[in-house]
Enzyme design. Structure first.
Site, short mmCIF file in Angstrom:
data_model
loop_
_atom_site.label_atom_id
_atom_site.label_comp_id
_atom_site.label_asym_id
_atom_site.label_seq_id
_atom_site.Cartn_x
_atom_site.Cartn_y
_atom_site.Cartn_z
N ASN A 85 0.86 -1.18 0.00
CA ASN A 85 0.00 0.00 0.00
C ASN A 85 0.89 1.22 0.00
O ASN A 85 1.72 1.39 0.91
CB ASN A 85 -0.89 0.00 1.25
CG ASN A 85 -1.83 -1.19 1.27
OD1 ASN A 85 -2.36 -1.59 0.23
ND2 ASN A 85 -2.03 -1.77 2.44
N HIS A 98 6.74 -1.34 3.51
CA HIS A 98 6.55 -2.75 3.88
C HIS A 98 5.65 -3.41 2.86
O HIS A 98 4.81 -2.76 2.23
CB HIS A 98 5.97 -2.88 5.29
CG HIS A 98 4.67 -2.15 5.45
ND1 HIS A 98 4.61 -0.78 5.69
CD2 HIS A 98 3.39 -2.56 5.39
CE1 HIS A 98 3.36 -0.42 5.77
NE2 HIS A 98 2.58 -1.46 5.58
N HIS A 100 3.01 -6.72 2.40
CA HIS A 100 2.22 -7.76 3.06
C HIS A 100 2.37 -9.05 2.26
O HIS A 100 2.15 -9.05 1.04
CB HIS A 100 0.74 -7.37 3.08
CG HIS A 100 0.44 -6.07 3.77
ND1 HIS A 100 -0.17 -6.02 5.00
CD2 HIS A 100 0.67 -4.79 3.41
CE1 HIS A 100 -0.31 -4.75 5.37
NE2 HIS A 100 0.18 -3.98 4.41
#
Ligand code: 5GP
Ligand code: ZN
Length: 112
Positions: A85, A98, A100
Site C-alpha cells: 500500500n 513494507h 504484506h
C-alpha cells in the site's frame, strides 16, 4: 527514525514475532492478520514508501526475502500474494515501506 513504529521493531525496542531476518530485511507477523498467514516484509533502512524506494537493490532484497519467507512458512507451493500500500488512497498506515505477504486461504479478488 525515532517516531517510526517499524524502526522501533527493527531496533528491538518494540517486540514483534520475527519470521525471517537478514542484514537488509526483517519479516514479522502482522499484529492484526487478515488471513491465516499474514506477515510484513520491510527493509531495515527507513524508507517511507514505494515513492522513496529509488534503489532497485531494495526491491531485490525484499523479493528475495519474500520467497525465503514463503518457503519457511510452507506456503510457497500453494501460493501467496504480496501487496504494497503506497500512500493514503491505498490505505498506507505505517510510513515505513513494507510488503504484506498473505496466504493460507484461497484468494479470489485482487484486492483485500
Ligand atoms: P499498511 O496499511 O500501512 O499497509 O499496513 C500496516 C500494517 O501494519 C497493518 O496490517 C497493521 O496490522 C500492521 N501493524 C501496525 N502496527 C503494528 C505493530 O506494532 N506490530 C506489528 N507486528 N504489526 C503492526
Ligand atoms: Zn522506519
Amino acid at each position: 527514525m525515532t517516531d517510526c513504529i517499524f524502526c522501533k521493531i527493527i531496533e528491538g525496542t518494540i517486540p514483534s514475532q520475527k519470521v525471517y531476518e537478514n542484514d537488509k530485511v526483517l519479516v514479522i507477523k502482522d499484529i492484526n492478520p487478515a488471513a491465516p498467514v499474514h506477515v510484513l516484509i520491510m527493509p531495515k533502512e527507513h524508507i517511507e514508501s514505494m515513492n522513496d524506494a529509488k534503489a532497485m537493490g531494495t526491491a531485490a532484497d525484499i523479493f528475495a526475502a519474500a520467497r525465503e519467507t514463503a518457503t519457511i512458512l510452507g506456503v510457497a507451493e500453494n501460493g501467496y500474494r504480496i501487496i504494497n500500500n503506497c500512500g493514503k488512497n491505498a490505505g498506507q498506515t505505517v510510513m515505513h515501506l513494507h510488503f504484506h505477504l498473505i496466504s493460507g486461504i484461497r484468494m479470489g479478488e485482487k484486492i483485500i
